[in-house]
Design an enzyme around this catalytic site. Structure first.
Site, mmCIF file in Angstrom:
data_model
loop_
_atom_site.group_PDB
_atom_site.id
_atom_site.type_symbol
_atom_site.label_atom_id
_atom_site.label_comp_id
_atom_site.label_asym_id
_atom_site.label_seq_id
_atom_site.Cartn_x
_atom_site.Cartn_y
_atom_site.Cartn_z
ATOM 1 C CB SER A 108 -0.856 -0.010 1.261
ATOM 2 O OG SER A 108 -1.372 1.275 1.506
ATOM 3 C CB SER A 109 0.624 4.527 -1.713
ATOM 4 O OG SER A 109 -0.705 4.837 -1.364
ATOM 5 C CB CYS A 110 -0.266 4.055 3.916
ATOM 6 S SG CYS A 110 -0.445 2.334 4.390
ATOM 7 C CE1 TYR A 137 -3.516 -2.811 5.387
ATOM 8 C CE2 TYR A 137 -2.696 -0.813 4.350
ATOM 9 C CZ TYR A 137 -3.271 -2.068 4.256
ATOM 10 O OH TYR A 137 -3.599 -2.562 3.012
ATOM 11 C CE LYS A 141 -1.165 -5.012 3.225
ATOM 12 N NZ LYS A 141 -1.354 -6.223 2.427
ATOM 13 C CG HIS A 180 -10.015 3.250 1.506
ATOM 14 N ND1 HIS A 180 -10.137 1.890 1.437
ATOM 15 C CD2 HIS A 180 -8.826 3.486 2.105
ATOM 16 C CE1 HIS A 180 -9.070 1.323 1.966
ATOM 17 N NE2 HIS A 180 -8.257 2.264 2.377
HETATM 18 O O1 GFB Z 1 -9.390 7.156 1.783
HETATM 19 P P1 GFB Z 1 -8.942 7.508 3.140
HETATM 20 O O2 GFB Z 1 -9.733 6.953 4.275
HETATM 21 O O3 GFB Z 1 -7.458 7.054 3.271
HETATM 22 O O4 GFB Z 1 -8.993 9.112 3.309
HETATM 23 P P2 GFB Z 1 -5.960 7.620 3.323
HETATM 24 C C1 GFB Z 1 -8.421 9.992 2.389
HETATM 25 C C2 GFB Z 1 -8.752 11.410 2.740
HETATM 26 O O5 GFB Z 1 -10.164 11.634 2.541
HETATM 27 C C3 GFB Z 1 -8.488 11.825 4.199
HETATM 28 C C4 GFB Z 1 -10.727 12.317 3.646
HETATM 29 O O6 GFB Z 1 -7.946 13.123 4.212
HETATM 30 C C5 GFB Z 1 -9.878 11.819 4.818
HETATM 31 O O7 GFB Z 1 -10.020 12.691 5.930
HETATM 32 N N1 GFB Z 1 -12.164 12.015 3.751
HETATM 33 C C6 GFB Z 1 -13.166 12.917 3.589
HETATM 34 C C7 GFB Z 1 -12.746 10.842 4.052
HETATM 35 N N2 GFB Z 1 -14.362 12.371 3.796
HETATM 36 C C8 GFB Z 1 -14.136 11.062 4.082
HETATM 37 C C9 GFB Z 1 -15.003 9.963 4.384
HETATM 38 O O8 GFB Z 1 -16.230 10.075 4.454
HETATM 39 N N3 GFB Z 1 -14.399 8.756 4.597
HETATM 40 C C10 GFB Z 1 -13.044 8.600 4.534
HETATM 41 N N4 GFB Z 1 -12.517 7.390 4.744
HETATM 42 N N5 GFB Z 1 -12.201 9.636 4.282
HETATM 43 C C11 GFB Z 1 -5.583 5.157 3.912
HETATM 44 C C12 GFB Z 1 -4.793 4.423 4.948
HETATM 45 O O9 GFB Z 1 -5.259 6.472 4.093
HETATM 46 O O10 GFB Z 1 -5.219 4.817 2.588
HETATM 47 C C13 GFB Z 1 -4.639 3.009 4.643
HETATM 48 O O11 GFB Z 1 -5.380 4.651 6.210
HETATM 49 C C14 GFB Z 1 -4.472 2.649 3.196
HETATM 50 O O12 GFB Z 1 -3.540 2.564 5.352
HETATM 51 C C15 GFB Z 1 -5.299 3.501 2.267
HETATM 52 O O13 GFB Z 1 -3.150 2.773 2.814
HETATM 53 C C16 GFB Z 1 -4.965 3.286 0.817
HETATM 54 O O14 GFB Z 1 -5.427 7.748 1.940
HETATM 55 O O15 GFB Z 1 -5.818 8.837 4.175
#
Ligand code: GFB
Length: 311
Positions: A108-110, A137, A141, A180
């Site tokens: 994962s890119s994280c 996580y 990974k 996500h």
């Molecule tokens: O997709 P996301 O949960 O993952 O969130 P990450 C990306 C951005 O979207 C963050 C915003 O800045 C969130 O605050 N966001 C806005 C939201 N509204 C929402 C919402 O309703 N739901 C969610 N989930 N986000 C993950 C990692 O990070 O990326 C994992 O936690 C994994 O480890 C994944 O690598 C690919 O990109 O921030």
């Protein structure tokens, strides 16, 4: 890989695994081997060892993982560490012991440091500290990548790691708490439109930048690498993405347009932003002969169609 080679797709019901199955079938592979979670608990070493000894897969796609969005990642830290470490260690070790010809391990890119230079190049791994919202996580990974390269070094195995960027598409998780951003917003806009809500909420500030890859494009890349490149040619791992990013604010506007929601968007600053920017350098995978095909509006439209047909 021959068309009748035995191929185990771990996690075949998930976003990535289901796309790999679709791609393999399209390409004419006939001997696919799968197990549901109820049939095989991949966190149990003995069960995994027994399964490999009995089935003897020749090729393995390690698509099973405990995954989730920013909130799930920062809340269920023990589960995200433990389950991912166990699943990877069990499958990688069983693959070695049972002479699997080749294994593909998506990360994962994280895994990249929070303040790494952008776009993220493969060599930035472990050059600084991680983003706290996904540290647990990411460490699991990174451990899986290092396991693969260690087995390759000590035992001469052919275990290839790849780093996909943020993914989306059919069979994603649309739960509003654990998903996500892309599936969460798609659902929120859909529900807000249907209920005629005057406003809806997006987490954070809207300023973070993310890169989104349609999952069928990833599946295309995974099968392509499995067919054409060995670990020796790939090195420790290779990035897979589009190479371009958009802000969460722009993503919200794009999704609202596709869904047809015209109400107000509000920002919930009590929720975390996470990594400020996550966009990958895809020079190496492009040079190897693969490029993402699906534009973001097209991929979102396909995903939205699947969502409406499914829910
Ligand atoms: O997709 P996301 O949960 O993952 O969130 P990450 C990306 C951005 O979207 C963050 C915003 O800045 C969130 O605050 N966001 C806005 C939201 N509204 C929402 C919402 O309703 N739901 C969610 N989930 N986000 C993950 C990692 O990070 O990326 C994992 O936690 C994994 O480890 C994944 O690598 C690919 O990109 O921030």
């Amino acid at each position: 890989m021959n068309k009748d080679s035995k191929i185990f797709v771990a996690g075949h019901k998930g976003l990535v695994g289901s796309a790999v199955i679709r791609r393999l079938k399209e390409q004419g592979y006939t001997n696919l081997c799968t197990r549901t979670h109820a049939e095989l608990d991949l966190t149990r070493q003995q069960n995994v060892d027994d399964f490999f000894a009995e089935e003897r897969p020749e090729y393995v796609f390690l698509c099973a993982a405990k995954v989730g969005g920013i909130l799930a990642n920062s809340t269920y830290v023990a589960q995200f560490s433990y389950e991912n470490l166990m699943i990877s260690a069990n499958i990688i070790n069983a693959s070695y012991r049972n002479h699997v010809k080749k294994l593909l391990n998506p990360g994962s890119s994280c895994i990249y440091p929070r303040h790494a230079r952008q776009p993220l190049k493969e060599e930035y791994l472990l050059t600084n500290t991680l983003e706290p919202t996904n540290e647990a996580y990411a460490i699991a990974k990174i451990a899986a990548i290092k396991l693969c390269s260690s087995y390759n070094k000590q035992y001469g195995t052919n275990f290839v790691s790849v780093i996909p960027t943020n993914l989306y598409g059919p069979y994603d998780n649309f739960d509003l708490e654990t998903s996500h951003v892309l599936p969460a917003l798609l659902r929120k806009f859909h529900e807000a439109k249907r209920s005629g809500a005057a406003h809806m909420e997006i987490w954070g500030t809207g300023s973070p930048i993310r890169e989104f890859l349609y999952v069928d494009d990833l599946a295309h890349a995974l099968v392509f690498i499995m067919e054409k490149y060995d670990a020796a040619a790939i090195g420790e791992f290779v990035n897979i993405g589009t190479g371009s990013g958009i802000t969460i604010k722009e993503l919200g506007e794009l999704l609202a347009g596709i869904v047809g929601y015209t109400g107000e968007i509000r920002w919930d600053a009590t929720k975390p932003d996470g990594m400020p920017k996550k966009v990958m350098d895809v020079t190496r995978i492009n040079r190897l002969g693969w490029k993402a095909q699906t534009g973001l509006p097209e991929g979102i439209a396909k995903t939205y169609q699947w969502y409406r047909e499914t829910y």
